[in-house]
Scaffold this active site. Structure first.
Site, mmCIF file in Angstrom:
data_model
loop_
_atom_site.group_PDB
_atom_site.id
_atom_site.type_symbol
_atom_site.label_atom_id
_atom_site.label_comp_id
_atom_site.label_asym_id
_atom_site.label_seq_id
_atom_site.Cartn_x
_atom_site.Cartn_y
_atom_site.Cartn_z
ATOM 1 N N ASN A 122 18.124 66.494 62.290
ATOM 2 C CA ASN A 122 18.236 66.565 60.828
ATOM 3 C C ASN A 122 16.904 67.116 60.316
ATOM 4 O OD1 ASN A 122 16.380 64.452 59.777
ATOM 5 N ND2 ASN A 122 17.704 63.031 60.897
ATOM 6 N N ASN A 140 24.947 53.582 62.560
ATOM 7 C CA ASN A 140 25.736 54.679 63.105
ATOM 8 C C ASN A 140 26.611 54.274 64.288
ATOM 9 O OD1 ASN A 140 22.922 56.574 62.278
ATOM 10 N ND2 ASN A 140 24.906 56.871 61.341
ATOM 11 N N ARG A 160 22.640 62.022 70.785
ATOM 12 C CA ARG A 160 22.947 60.616 70.470
ATOM 13 C C ARG A 160 24.159 60.086 71.244
ATOM 14 N NH1 ARG A 160 21.940 58.372 64.483
ATOM 15 N NH2 ARG A 160 22.039 56.500 65.788
ATOM 16 N N ARG A 180 28.012 65.470 59.962
ATOM 17 C CA ARG A 180 28.179 64.585 61.130
ATOM 18 C C ARG A 180 29.639 64.193 61.382
ATOM 19 N NH1 ARG A 180 23.209 62.427 62.812
ATOM 20 N NH2 ARG A 180 21.632 63.958 62.261
ATOM 21 N N HIS A 217 24.211 62.076 56.025
ATOM 22 C CA HIS A 217 25.075 60.899 56.173
ATOM 23 C C HIS A 217 25.343 60.355 54.765
ATOM 24 C CE1 HIS A 217 23.723 59.730 60.529
ATOM 25 N NE2 HIS A 217 24.968 60.145 60.567
ATOM 26 N N ASP A 223 25.371 57.326 53.776
ATOM 27 C CA ASP A 223 24.530 56.190 53.372
ATOM 28 C C ASP A 223 23.148 56.608 52.854
ATOM 29 O OD1 ASP A 223 23.215 56.880 55.719
ATOM 30 O OD2 ASP A 223 23.428 54.923 56.670
ATOM 31 N N CYS A 252 20.416 52.137 57.235
ATOM 32 C CA CYS A 252 20.842 52.573 58.572
ATOM 33 C C CYS A 252 20.085 51.885 59.693
ATOM 34 C CB CYS A 252 20.850 54.087 58.710
ATOM 35 S SG CYS A 252 19.351 54.902 58.255
HETATM 36 N N1 ARG Z 1 17.511 60.479 63.460
HETATM 37 C C1 ARG Z 1 18.774 59.884 63.159
HETATM 38 C C2 ARG Z 1 19.876 60.950 63.152
HETATM 39 O O1 ARG Z 1 19.612 62.046 62.748
HETATM 40 C C3 ARG Z 1 18.722 59.168 61.845
HETATM 41 C C4 ARG Z 1 19.980 58.444 61.536
HETATM 42 C C5 ARG Z 1 19.952 57.736 60.229
HETATM 43 N N2 ARG Z 1 21.188 57.094 60.049
HETATM 44 C C6 ARG Z 1 21.876 57.042 58.893
HETATM 45 N N3 ARG Z 1 22.984 56.384 58.888
HETATM 46 N N4 ARG Z 1 21.460 57.645 57.823
HETATM 47 O O2 ARG Z 1 20.994 60.716 63.526
#
Ligand code: ARG
Length: 284
Positions: free
Chosen positions: A22, A76, A95, A149, A178, A180, A274
């Protein structure tokens, strides 16, 4: 069943910024001072845990795993409602290794009686857990982020599994990847949101479901400070250091705002919400 909110957090021992999936993530800058960032991350994580406990919730911790730095963001990992968890399918290969690890974590939560059932989404869709599927207790529905995502099929899988109303909100910005990080329903029925993260159709859906006086707009500054990514427990809202403006707006509506310095996690594109996952949400 007690009505103490219960939140899952992942021990930050393996948190790192080693890849960029991201626009907030800068592995090069992180690496220049990785040890200091990791120490600060441990302190920030503990401060968040304390703030959540002080708001009356109980925190359950899971271990992280080496080589899976983003396991520190359990939001997540799954969508959870009524004691049932639907495990995530991650968009990025970086991930995906979290999926079997979190499956073990959730199996343990079942053994401990904190959940009743754990299931997986059908293959061929992506869905990044509560990060892209936010429960709105006032309206008895999920808001589902679709875009960078999670896919439409992922949101449909959530609706099927829970038999719940799921309203799809398309996300149009890379920075607010995301749901959230740009939408947060509050206990009084208000919804804090950052309008520029959403498509025109998504804004129409939101404004259709939520009366204008209950929509609280976050500014670009609030959103970039990750204040929308907040944990709301009763009248308390725990968030990354709020702007004075946002604190004032929320206090005027009768909320107590607890700001926590989450700077090391902002460098990964995440903050309070998160770093946690509610395990106790139930339909009224
Ligand atoms: N570095 C993680 C990603 O890019 C951060 C995730 C943050 N999660 C969220 N639900 N906003 O996946």
């Amino acid at each position: 069943m007690s009505d103490t909110p219960t939140l899952l957090m992942t021990d930050p021992a393996h948190f790192d910024v080693t890849y960029a999936i991201n626009p907030w993530m800068a592995p090069g800058a992180w690496a220049r001072d990785a040890d200091a960032h990791r120490r600060e991350a441990r302190c920030a994580w503990q401060a968040l845990q304390c703030a959540i406990a002080a708001a009356g919730a109980s925190v359950v911790t899971a271990p992280g795993a080496p080589g899976l730095p983003d396991m520190v963001f359990p939001a997540n990992a799954a969508v959870v409602l009524d004691g049932r968890a639907l495990l995530a399918r991650f968009r990025h290969p970086e991930r995906r290794g979290e999926e079997p690890r979190f499956a073990e974590v959730f199996a343990r939560l079942c053994e401990r009686g904190l959940l009743d059932e754990v299931a997986t989404l059908p293959e061929g869709s992506y869905q990044e857990g509560a990060g892209d599927c936010v429960w709105d207790a006032t309206r008895g529905r999920f808001w589902a982020g679709v875009g960078p995502r999670s896919t439409p099929a992922g949101a449909a899988g959530v609706a099927d599994f829970f038999g719940a109303e799921v309203t799809r909100l398309d996300l149009v910005s890379d920075r607010y990847y995301h749901l959230d990080v740009c939408l947060c329903p509050l206990s009084g029925g208000e919804v804090l949101y950052y309008p520029r993260a959403f498509s025109t159709a998504a804004l129409a859906r939101l404004r259709d479901a939520v009366p204008a006086d209950q929509l609280i707009e976050a500014t670009a500054e609030d959103a970039a400070a990750f204040c929308v990514n907040a944990v709301n427990l009763g009248r308390t809202i725990v968030m990354a250091q709020p702007t004075d403006r946002l604190r004032g707006v929320l206090e005027e509506r009768g909320y107590r705002v607890t700001g926590v310095d989450l700077a090391p996690f902002l460098l990964s594109g995440g903050a309070a919400f998160c770093l946690t996952l509610r395990l106790d949400l139930r339909r009224a």
